[in-house]
Scaffold this motif. Sequence first.
Motif, PDB file in Angstrom:
ATOM      1  N   PHE A  22       0.820  -1.211   0.000  1.00 24.50           N
ATOM      2  CA  PHE A  22       0.000   0.000   0.000  1.00 24.50           C
ATOM      3  C   PHE A  22       0.852   1.258   0.000  1.00 24.50           C
ATOM      4  O   PHE A  22       0.337   2.355   0.122  1.00 24.50           O
ATOM      5  N   ARG A  23       2.173   1.126  -0.057  1.00 23.77           N
ATOM      6  CA  ARG A  23       3.056   2.277   0.032  1.00 23.77           C
ATOM      7  C   ARG A  23       2.845   3.223  -1.143  1.00 23.77           C
ATOM      8  O   ARG A  23       2.184   2.919  -2.122  1.00 23.77           O
ATOM      9  N   ASP A  24       3.448   4.407  -1.056  1.00 22.86           N
ATOM     10  CA  ASP A  24       3.384   5.458  -2.071  1.00 22.86           C
ATOM     11  C   ASP A  24       1.982   6.049  -2.199  1.00 22.86           C
ATOM     12  O   ASP A  24       1.500   6.332  -3.283  1.00 22.86           O
ATOM     13  N   MET A  25       1.323   6.221  -1.048  1.00 22.64           N
ATOM     14  CA  MET A  25       0.014   6.863  -1.007  1.00 22.64           C
ATOM     15  C   MET A  25       0.027   7.955   0.053  1.00 22.64           C
ATOM     16  O   MET A  25       0.691   7.837   1.082  1.00 22.64           O
ATOM     17  N   GLU A  26      -0.708   9.017  -0.231  1.00 17.54           N
ATOM     18  CA  GLU A  26      -1.018  10.028   0.778  1.00 17.54           C
ATOM     19  C   GLU A  26      -2.490   9.888   1.123  1.00 17.54           C
ATOM     20  O   GLU A  26      -3.357   9.917   0.242  1.00 17.54           O
ATOM     21  N   HIS A  27      -2.783   9.707   2.406  1.00 19.71           N
ATOM     22  CA  HIS A  27      -4.151   9.543   2.870  1.00 19.71           C
ATOM     23  C   HIS A  27      -4.550  10.813   3.619  1.00 19.71           C
ATOM     24  O   HIS A  27      -3.874  11.198   4.587  1.00 19.71           O
ATOM     25  N   HIS A  28      -5.647  11.443   3.217  1.00 19.48           N
ATOM     26  CA  HIS A  28      -6.112  12.689   3.832  1.00 19.48           C
ATOM     27  C   HIS A  28      -7.386  12.412   4.628  1.00 19.48           C
ATOM     28  O   HIS A  28      -8.347  11.830   4.087  1.00 19.48           O
ATOM     29  N   ASP A  36       2.439   7.182   3.533  1.00 17.69           N
ATOM     30  CA  ASP A  36       2.988   5.877   3.901  1.00 17.69           C
ATOM     31  C   ASP A  36       4.254   5.518   3.144  1.00 17.69           C
ATOM     32  O   ASP A  36       4.829   4.454   3.368  1.00 17.69           O
ATOM     33  N   ALA A  37       4.725   6.381   2.245  1.00 17.74           N
ATOM     34  CA  ALA A  37       6.041   6.181   1.640  1.00 17.74           C
ATOM     35  C   ALA A  37       7.118   6.843   2.480  1.00 17.74           C
ATOM     36  O   ALA A  37       8.175   6.280   2.732  1.00 17.74           O
ATOM     37  N   ARG A  38       6.803   8.053   2.930  1.00 16.83           N
ATOM     38  CA  ARG A  38       7.773   8.785   3.751  1.00 16.83           C
ATOM     39  C   ARG A  38       7.611   8.485   5.237  1.00 16.83           C
ATOM     40  O   ARG A  38       8.391   8.963   6.058  1.00 16.83           O
ATOM     41  N   LEU A  39       6.584   7.704   5.583  1.00 10.64           N
ATOM     42  CA  LEU A  39       6.336   7.333   6.979  1.00 10.64           C
ATOM     43  C   LEU A  39       6.143   8.558   7.853  1.00 10.64           C
ATOM     44  O   LEU A  39       6.694   8.656   8.943  1.00 10.64           O
ATOM     45  N   THR A  40       5.335   9.516   7.365  1.00 10.51           N
ATOM     46  CA  THR A  40       5.110  10.749   8.111  1.00 10.51           C
ATOM     47  C   THR A  40       3.625  10.979   8.329  1.00 10.51           C
ATOM     48  O   THR A  40       2.778  10.524   7.559  1.00 10.51           O
ATOM     49  N   LYS A  53       4.872   1.864  15.982  1.00  9.45           N
ATOM     50  CA  LYS A  53       3.652   1.072  16.163  1.00  9.45           C
ATOM     51  C   LYS A  53       2.409   1.960  16.130  1.00  9.45           C
ATOM     52  O   LYS A  53       1.344   1.526  15.679  1.00  9.45           O
ATOM     53  N   VAL A  54       2.513   3.189  16.605  1.00  7.70           N
ATOM     54  CA  VAL A  54       1.386   4.115  16.530  1.00  7.70           C
ATOM     55  C   VAL A  54       1.101   4.453  15.066  1.00  7.70           C
ATOM     56  O   VAL A  54      -0.057   4.473  14.630  1.00  7.70           O
ATOM     57  N   PHE A  55       2.154   4.712  14.303  1.00  5.21           N
ATOM     58  CA  PHE A  55       1.987   4.963  12.869  1.00  5.21           C
ATOM     59  C   PHE A  55       1.306   3.775  12.193  1.00  5.21           C
ATOM     60  O   PHE A  55       0.383   3.934  11.395  1.00  5.21           O
ATOM     61  N   ASP A  56       1.767   2.555  12.525  1.00  4.92           N
ATOM     62  CA  ASP A  56       1.201   1.364  11.904  1.00  4.92           C
ATOM     63  C   ASP A  56      -0.274   1.199  12.244  1.00  4.92           C
ATOM     64  O   ASP A  56      -1.074   0.767  11.408  1.00  4.92           O
ATOM     65  N   LEU A  57      -0.659   1.521  13.482  1.00  2.00           N
ATOM     66  CA  LEU A  57      -2.061   1.425  13.870  1.00  2.00           C
ATOM     67  C   LEU A  57      -2.914   2.425  13.092  1.00  2.00           C
ATOM     68  O   LEU A  57      -3.986   2.078  12.574  1.00  2.00           O
ATOM     69  N   ILE A  58      -2.445   3.663  12.998  1.00  2.14           N
ATOM     70  CA  ILE A  58      -3.194   4.669  12.238  1.00  2.14           C
ATOM     71  C   ILE A  58      -3.307   4.242  10.781  1.00  2.14           C
ATOM     72  O   ILE A  58      -4.363   4.346  10.154  1.00  2.14           O
ATOM     73  N   HIS A  59      -2.202   3.724  10.227  1.00  2.00           N
ATOM     74  CA  HIS A  59      -2.207   3.279   8.837  1.00  2.00           C
ATOM     75  C   HIS A  59      -3.218   2.156   8.629  1.00  2.00           C
ATOM     76  O   HIS A  59      -3.959   2.132   7.625  1.00  2.00           O
ATOM     77  N   LEU A  60      -3.274   1.212   9.564  1.00  2.00           N
ATOM     78  CA  LEU A  60      -4.229   0.116   9.485  1.00  2.00           C
ATOM     79  C   LEU A  60      -5.665   0.635   9.499  1.00  2.00           C
ATOM     80  O   LEU A  60      -6.507   0.201   8.706  1.00  2.00           O
ATOM     81  N   LEU A  61      -5.963   1.589  10.394  1.00  2.00           N
ATOM     82  CA  LEU A  61      -7.312   2.143  10.483  1.00  2.00           C
ATOM     83  C   LEU A  61      -7.670   2.938   9.234  1.00  2.00           C
ATOM     84  O   LEU A  61      -8.801   2.870   8.744  1.00  2.00           O
ATOM     85  N   VAL A  62      -6.712   3.691   8.704  1.00  2.00           N
ATOM     86  CA  VAL A  62      -6.964   4.502   7.505  1.00  2.00           C
ATOM     87  C   VAL A  62      -7.270   3.604   6.308  1.00  2.00           C
ATOM     88  O   VAL A  62      -8.180   3.874   5.515  1.00  2.00           O
ATOM     89  N   ARG A  63      -6.519   2.519   6.169  1.00  2.00           N
ATOM     90  CA  ARG A  63      -6.748   1.609   5.052  1.00  2.00           C
ATOM     91  C   ARG A  63      -8.112   0.939   5.119  1.00  2.00           C
ATOM     92  O   ARG A  63      -8.639   0.484   4.114  1.00  2.00           O
ATOM     93  N   SER A 139      11.707  12.373   4.619  1.00  2.00           N
ATOM     94  CA  SER A 139      11.614  12.660   6.041  1.00  2.00           C
ATOM     95  C   SER A 139      12.967  12.544   6.718  1.00  2.00           C
ATOM     96  O   SER A 139      13.794  11.713   6.365  1.00  2.00           O
ATOM     97  N   THR A 140      13.184  13.361   7.736  1.00  2.00           N
ATOM     98  CA  THR A 140      14.423  13.256   8.507  1.00  2.00           C
ATOM     99  C   THR A 140      14.479  11.943   9.266  1.00  2.00           C
ATOM    100  O   THR A 140      15.528  11.542   9.740  1.00  2.00           O
ATOM    101  N   GLU A 141      13.329  11.241   9.398  1.00  2.00           N
ATOM    102  CA  GLU A 141      13.301   9.956  10.064  1.00  2.00           C
ATOM    103  C   GLU A 141      13.668   8.814   9.127  1.00  2.00           C
ATOM    104  O   GLU A 141      13.711   7.674   9.527  1.00  2.00           O
ATOM    105  N   ALA A 142      13.870   9.109   7.811  1.00  2.00           N
ATOM    106  CA  ALA A 142      13.977   8.046   6.827  1.00  2.00           C
ATOM    107  C   ALA A 142      15.282   7.277   6.924  1.00  2.00           C
ATOM    108  O   ALA A 142      15.324   6.112   6.573  1.00  2.00           O
ATOM    109  N   ALA A 143      16.354   7.870   7.329  1.00  2.00           N
ATOM    110  CA  ALA A 143      17.638   7.185   7.362  1.00  2.00           C
ATOM    111  C   ALA A 143      18.475   7.726   8.506  1.00  2.00           C
ATOM    112  O   ALA A 143      18.354   8.879   8.894  1.00  2.00           O
ATOM    113  N   GLN A 144      19.303   6.878   9.014  1.00  2.00           N
ATOM    114  CA  GLN A 144      20.248   7.286  10.045  1.00  2.00           C
ATOM    115  C   GLN A 144      21.647   7.242   9.458  1.00  2.00           C
ATOM    116  O   GLN A 144      22.014   6.287   8.778  1.00  2.00           O
TER     117      GLN A 144
END
Length: 417
Positions: A22-28, A36-40, A53-63, A139-144
């Motif tokens: 489901f990646r590469d989508m913006e859900h409004h 869900d591509a940039r995980l933001t 895990k909070v992101f994953d839960l929101i993503h699950l509910l949005v889908r 996103s600044t969270e994308a890589a370390q």
Amino acid sequence: MPWETSWTAESCRSAPKKWRKFRDMEHHFADCTLDDARLTLTRGGSAVAVEPKVFDLIHLLVRNAGDLVTRDRMVEEVWGGRIVSESAISACIAAARKAVGDTGKAQAVIRTVARRGLMLVAEVSGEAVARAPDSAPASTEAAQRIRYCRSEDGSAIAYAVSGEGPPVLRFGPLSLHDLEIEWAYGLHRSWISSMALHTRYLRFDSVGSGQSERVLRDHDFQIEARDAAAVADAAGFDRFAAVSYSGGCMTALTFAALYPERLTRLAIVGGYVEGRSRRSADAAPDALRAMIAEGWARPESAFASGFATAYFPEGPVEERREVQRMTQAACPPEIMLRARDAVNAASVAHLLGQVRCPVLILHARDDAVHPLSQAQKLAAGIPGAELVVLETANHVPLHGSPCWESYNRTLAEFLTG
């Protein structure tokens, strides 16, 4: 040039693989956008820091907007089917509501269906987002990025910087951190994210552990403090705030005495003045040291589990296991035993009066490993220090603890001034 390594979000995140199609989508929805591509997640145009895990839960509910999502499905997709406590699930749901601007009372976005599960009731629209096939997430969270500098004896020290804002240096417990592993794990990643939301957060692995050079050397807190200074220099930190955890306070207070002009303020979480063997002449044998000797080299060993439980008796269980897995992987038993012996025999009582910066001490009321009396000694000995007592038995609060939110808020407000 220092060495540099980066890990992508795809390789670091522990999110279930089944939803990656489901990646590469913006859900409004509501005033939120979940990418869900940039995980933001953004709300009202501003970025919202959320744990994986909070992101994953929101993503699950949005889908599955408008449909019931059962507790069993949440556990399967967000926690990979592992056993997870009700308190961890409830804390994740509460954090998801807060992230989208909802409340348990209003339930305008996420509605509870009594005894069955959750439903996202806000209207959702989605659009595909074109990405170059090999482009890195924005996103600044994308890589370390892990870089290296050298200690006085030439050993390689690994460090990483996250976020933007006032500079903050972390003093972690000796030999108990691994930059790569904590970036990949949900609990530790959430700690990093919460700090990076407001600060430029500098972390490093002690020599002998984590991503730093695995050399066996005696632990000396002045050497450790000079290592920290070398890391700060390499990262371009001149004057900065610092936060120390558990035995990391020994190095942090030594640093404060050696470099008073560099430290603007210091937070001490779970710290102590005297190591275990210094607290009384007739101290009992160190049972935790025996657990390290017996079980540190064996993954999921009962001895290592007992060690983690002593520090985090309240759990949640999955978060405690995550701490256990990282600390076991961070260094071999012989280095861990040397670190344990060093902090057991140490005292920083002679340094307390030399600390010149503002100091905030946060300590668990029911900490059984390093009792509250040790935090009270710190506060009484450091000029102008303040003590905040946390209502938990965990040595350091974990996500799901009742004091989690107030602890993070208090820490961030102090460190950013």
